[in-house]
Design an enzyme around this catalytic site. Structure first.
Site, mmCIF file in Angstrom:
data_model
loop_
_atom_site.group_PDB
_atom_site.id
_atom_site.type_symbol
_atom_site.label_atom_id
_atom_site.label_comp_id
_atom_site.label_asym_id
_atom_site.label_seq_id
_atom_site.Cartn_x
_atom_site.Cartn_y
_atom_site.Cartn_z
ATOM 1 C CG ASP A 188 30.421 29.922 12.201
ATOM 2 O OD1 ASP A 188 30.630 28.927 12.904
ATOM 3 O OD2 ASP A 188 29.282 30.230 11.779
HETATM 4 C C1 GLC Z 1 26.313 29.188 12.954
HETATM 5 C C2 GLC Z 1 27.162 27.941 13.045
HETATM 6 C C3 GLC Z 1 27.580 27.378 11.721
HETATM 7 C C4 GLC Z 1 26.513 27.663 10.682
HETATM 8 C C5 GLC Z 1 26.469 29.174 10.493
HETATM 9 C C6 GLC Z 1 25.398 29.586 9.486
HETATM 10 O O1 GLC Z 1 26.729 30.096 13.943
HETATM 11 O O2 GLC Z 1 28.322 28.005 13.863
HETATM 12 O O3 GLC Z 1 27.799 25.976 11.898
HETATM 13 O O4 GLC Z 1 26.837 27.022 9.453
HETATM 14 O O5 GLC Z 1 26.251 29.856 11.706
HETATM 15 O O6 GLC Z 1 24.147 29.265 9.948
#
Ligand code: GLC
Length: 756
Positions: free
Chosen positions: A292
Site C-alpha cells: 500500500d
Molecule cells: C491508499 C489506500 C489504498 C489505495 C492506495 C493507492 O492509501 O490505502 O486502498 O489503493 O493508497 O491509492
C-alpha cells in the site's frame, strides 16, 4: 494512433536489439505460440540488478493524491528504467506518452503498467461500494465493475486497486464505505463478482488487472481507528477476515495489496507467514503482491525496521513484490543484494511476477493497446452507463422505516414539496469517496431528480437549513418556512462524502452537526416529513427514527443519485435494498454484528417479565441493533413459509437442498431479497447463532408466490475444529429463512456422519 502504435512497436524490436531474435516480442509473437516462461527468463537474463528493482518501483503520477504528498515519478526515471508501474497516472494520450518513452527510450524497452483506484466506477460513478453491497445483487455489482473497467482501460489504466474486500464490523472505521460490509458470505460473493467484472478473462482491451485489498484484517483496526492494530485469534482471522481474499483468489484475481495494519504484532508488509505462507503456499496464489501507499517505509514507523534498507528487505522477503511510493526497493536494495543481505533469487521472483502480468496483458506484443484516444472518448459516461448506474443506485437504496406508508409520496396529489437539508443539492457528495475520475458536475442531485420527475405539476421548494457538520442554526427559519408552505417535506441529511473513506474514522457516528435539530425544527412545522440519509457507514440514527415516520438509507448513490432517489420516493421503483451492515443504537454497542455467539449467559426473560440481571446485557441499552444486517422494507409485503430441507438426514460430505417459498402479500410488485441462514446447534467449538449461507433477489407480482432453491454444500456447514481443520460435525442444523438476519421461519435437519 494505430499507425503510431505500429511504428512504435517496430522500434520495440530495435530497443530490445540486445535480445536474441526469438526473445524479441514481435519476433516471438510471429513465431506463433510464444513460450511465456522462456520469453520472461530471456528478458530477465538481460536485466541489470538496478533494472530489476526498477520494475518493482511504483511512484505516484504527477497528479495522484491518494496519500501523504510524495515525489512524483517522471519521464527521466522511465528512461533510466527506474519505474515498472505508475500509481494514478491515466489518460489515453498521457499514458501513451509515458509508454512511448519506456518502450523507445529505455535500454530494454519494457512497457509500463498504469494502475489506479477504480473502486465504484471510473467516470460513471456507481453507488459507493457499501451501497452496491446493499443491492444484494451480484450481477449488478459485477456489471458496475465491468463498466468501470471499460471506462478505465479506455483511459489507459491496466490495473485497478479494487475490489476492497475487507470485512468491516466497526462503523467508526471510515473505510466501511469501500467494501461489502460485515458478512463473510456476502463479502465472498461480491469479491468474486467484482473480480469477474474487472478482469473478465484478461483477453480484451477493456479488461484490467484487479486487486484484492487490503490483505489482511485491515477492517479489524482497534477502536475503528484507521491504520490501527488488528489483533485476533487465528480462528477469527481464518473464519472472518481471510475468506473474501480466498474467494478473490479462487476467482482468479491477479494482484493483492498488503494492508497498513499489523496482525498480532507483525505488520502486514513484513508478514511472510500470511503472504508467502497462507496467500501463496496454502492458497496457491501465483499473482503479484503490491504494497500500500508507503507501506514498505512504514515498517520503520511500526518499529520493526531501523532504516529503509531493513524495511525493504523485510517487505520483499515477506512477499511484497512492488513498492508503492516508498522508492525504497529502487534506492536501497541494490546495495543490500550486493552485500548479501537480500537474495537475488527473491528479487528475480518478484520481477518475474511483474513481467508475467505485463505479458498477460499483451503489453509486450502491443504496449499501446490501451492508448486509443478515440476509444477513450467513445467509452466515457455514455447514456447506457448512466442508465446502468441509475439501476444499481435504485437497487442500493434501503427503506429502513415506513410507518403509515409515509412513502411513496403521492406523486399525483403533491402540489407543493419542500426539499430540505445540506445534502439535497450537493453535487460532490453524491459521488461518495474513492470516486475515481468522477466529477461533481456529472451528478444529479436529489433536488434536481425530484424536480425532473415531478415536472410542473408540483412546486418544489428548497432550503438547505444547515451545513453538514456546522453548529449554525440560522438556516432553520427558512427551512421551517419552506415546510410550512408545503404539502410534504423530504429531508436530505447525513454525512459528507469526506466523512468516510480512508483516514476518516469518527467517534460519534450520529447525524453530524445540528442536522437532528434541523429535522426536529422542520417536523414541528406540522407537515409530513420523511428523511433520506447519506453515509459511507452505519450511523447511530435512533433519534431520527423517533422523529420521522420514514427513512431511506442512500449511502452515496453516484452520478444518478437524484434520479434513483426520485424513482424510489415517488414510487416509480419499489425499493428492496438490504443492510450489509448492522445499524447500532449507539457507539457503545460496537462492535455489533448479527452473526454473534450466544455466550454462556444469553439474555433471558424471568417470570416477572424482566431481563435476568446476570446475563450478557447492558444496563442502559438493549443488545439489539436499531436495524439488523439484511434489513430493508418494501412498498409491498412478503410472507415466508417455513424453509423445507429436502433431506431430513445427510452425511457430512453431502449437499443439502432447501426450498423457500415466499409470497407477495401486498398490492405492488417488488423485489425481495430472500435470505437463508444456518446454525450448527451443538459443535466442538462455539458457533454464531446464525450465518448467512444464501440469498436471492427475486421479483414478485402482487399475490405471486415463488419457491426458491438453496444449495448447502459441506463448506456451508463446515467450521474450523479444535485442531483448526475444516470439518462438518454430526448433529442438528437449523435453517432460517426470511427478509433479514432476524428471520424467524425455521426448520432443521441432521448431519449423521463425522466430517473431514
Ligand atoms: C491508499 C489506500 C489504498 C489505495 C492506495 C493507492 O492509501 O490505502 O486502498 O489503493 O493508497 O491509492
Amino acid at each position: 494512433m494505430r499507425a503510431l502504435a505500429v511504428a512504435l512497436s517496430a522500434s520495440l524490436l530495435t530497443a530490445t536489439a540486445g535480445l536474441a531474435v526469438a526473445d524479441t516480442p514481435k519476433a516471438a509473437s510471429k513465431a506463433g505460440a510464444r513460450d511465456e516462461a522462456a520469453f520472461i527468463e530471456a528478458l530477465l537474463g538481460k536485466m541489470t540488478l538496478e533494472e530489476k528493482l526498477g520494475q518493482l518501483n511504483q511512484p505516484p503520477g504527477p497528479d495522484n493524491r491518494t496519500g501523504p504528498q510524495a515525489e512524483a515519478g517522471g519521464l527521466d526515471q522511465v528512461r533510466r528504467s527506474e519505474v515498472g508501474s505508475f500509481l494514478g497516472l491515466h489518460g489515453a494520450a498521457r499514458t501513451c506518452q509515458y509508454q512511448k518513452v519506456a518502450v523507445e527510450e529505455s535500454r530494454l524497452g519494457i512497457p509500463l503498467l498504469f494502475a489506479g483506484d477504480v473502486i465504484h466506477g471510473f467516470r460513471t460513478i456507481f453507488p459507493q461500494s457499501i451501497g452496491e453491497a446493499a443491492t444484494f445483487n451480484p450481477a449488478a455489482v459485477e456489471k458496475s465493475a465491468r463498466i468501470a473497467a471499460i471506462e478505465a482501460t479506455a483511459h489507459g489504466f491496466h490495473w485497478t486497486f479494487a475490489p476492497m474486500v475487507d470485512i468491516a464490523r466497526d462503523p467508526r472505521w471510515g473505510r466501511m464505505s469501500e467494501g461489502s460490509g460485515e458478512d463473510v458470505y456476502l463479502g465472498n460473493v461480491l469479491a468474486r463478482a467484482r473480480v469477474r467484472g474487472f478482469q473478465g478473462d484478461l483477453k480484451r482491451d477493456d479488461e484490467m488487472l484487479a486487486t484484492a485489498k487490503h490483505f489482511v484484517a485491515y477492517g479489524a483496526a482497534e477502536a475503528g481507528r484507521d491504520y490501527n492494530v488488528a489483533d485476533m485469534s487465528e480462528r477469527t482471522l481464518r473464519e472472518v477476515y481471510l475468506p473474501p481474499f480466498q474467494a478473490a483468489v479462487d476467482a482468479g484475481v491477479q494482484t493483492v495489496m498488503a494492508s497498513f495494519n499489523e496482525v498480532g504484532g507483525v505488520p502486514m508488509h513484513a508478514n511472510g507467514p500470511l503472504i508467502n505462507g497462507v496467500l501463496r503456499k496454502e492458497w496457491g496464489f501465483d499473482g503479484l503482491v503490491v504494497s500500500d501507499y508507503t507501506g514498505v517505509w512504514e515498517l520503520e514507523k511500526h518499529g520493526i525496521a531501523a532504516d529503509d534498507t531493513a524495511a525493504g528487505i523485510l517487505a520483499l522477503d515477506a512477499g511484497v513484490d512492488i513498492d508503492m511510493v516508498s522508492d525504497i526497493y529502487r534506492k536501497s536494495l541494490p546495495a543490500a543484494v550486493r552485500a548479501g543481505k537480500l537474495s537475488q533469487k527473491t528479487v528475480d521472483e518478484a520481477v518475474r511476477r511483474v513481467l508475467r502480468l505485463k505479458y498477460k496483458l499483451g503489453l509486450f506484443d502491443d504496449p499501446y493497446r490501451f492508448c486509443n484516444v478515440e476509444r477513450e472518448q467513445a467509452r466515457t459516461l455514455t447514456p447506457e452507463f448512466r442508465q446502468a448506474a441509475r439501476e444499481v443506485a435504485r437497487e442500493s437504496l434501503v427503506l429502513l422505516k415506513n410507518e403509515g406508508n409515509a412513502l411513496p409520496l403521492a406523486k399525483g396529489k403533491l402540489r407543493k414539496l419542500a426539499v430540505i437539508g445540506p445534502l439535497a443539492d450537493s453535487h460532490p457528495d453524491m459521488l461518495g469517496n474513492w470516486a475515481g475520475d468522477g466529477r461533481p458536475e456529472d451528478t444529479v442531485t436529489p433536488l434536481q431528480g425530484l424536480r425532473t420527475a415531478l415536472g410542473s405539476a408540483t412546486q418544489v421548494s428548497y432550503a438547505k437549513g444547515a451545513s453538514i457538520d456546522g453548529k449554525d442554526t440560522s438556516g432553520f427559519a427558512d427551512a421551517v418556512a419552506a415546510a410550512r408552505n408545503a404539502d410534504a417535506v423530504v429531508m436530505f441529511i447525513g454525512e459528507s462524502a469526506a466523512m468516510s473513506g480512508e483516514a476518516s474514522s469518527r467517534t460519534d457516528i450520529g447525524l453530524p452537526g445540528v442536522q437532528q435539530q434541523l429535522v426536529e425544527a422542520v417536523k414541528a412545522a406540522g407537515k409530513p416529513v420523511v428523511a433520506v440519509v447519506f453515509s459511507g457507514r452505519a450511523l447511530t440514527i435512533e433519534p431520527l427514527s423517533k422523529t420521522v415516520p420514514a427513512i431511506v438509507a442512500a449511502w452515496f448513490p453516484g452520478v444518478e443519485a437524484g434520479n434513483a432517489i426520485a424513482d424510489v420516493l415517488l414510487g416509480d421503483y419499489n425499493p428492496a435494498g438490504r443492510l450489509p451492515v448492522t445499524f447500532p443504537r449507539s457507539v457503545g454497542q460496537i462492535p455489533l454484528y448479527y452473526d454473534h455467539k450466544n455466550t454462556g449467559r444469553p439474555i433471558r426473560i424471568n417470570p416477572d417479565g424482566k431481563e435476568e440481571k446476570y446475563t450478557s446485557r447492558y444496563l442502559d441499552s438493549p443488545n439489539t441493533p436499531l436495524y439488523p444486517f439484511g434489513w430493508g422494507l418494501s412498498y409491498t409485503t412478503f410472507r415466508y413459509d417455513a424453509p423445507k430441507p429436502k433431506l431430513a438426514k445427510i452425511g457430512a460430505g453431502d449437499t443439502q437442498q432447501v426450498a423457500v417459498t415466499v409470497t407477495n402479500t401486498g398490492t405492488r410488485a417488488g423485489d425481495e431479497v430472500v435470505q437463508l441462514y444456518v446454525r450448527d446447534d451443538v459443535s466442538s467449538v462455539t458457533r454464531p447463532l446464525r450465518q448467512l449461507r444464501g440469498f436471492q433477489r427475486v421479483h414478485l407480482k402482487p399475490g405471486e408466490s415463488k419457491t426458491l432453491d438453496f444449495t448447502l454444500k459441506p463448506d456451508d456447514l463446515a467450521f474450523l475444529g479444535l485442531d483448526m481443520r475444516k470439518r462438518v460435525e454430526p448433529g442438528t442444523f437449523i435453517v432460517f429463512a426470511g427478509g433479514s438476519s432476524d428471520a424467524s421461519q425455521q426448520a432443521q435437519f441432521e448431519v449423521v456422519a463425522q466430517g473431514r
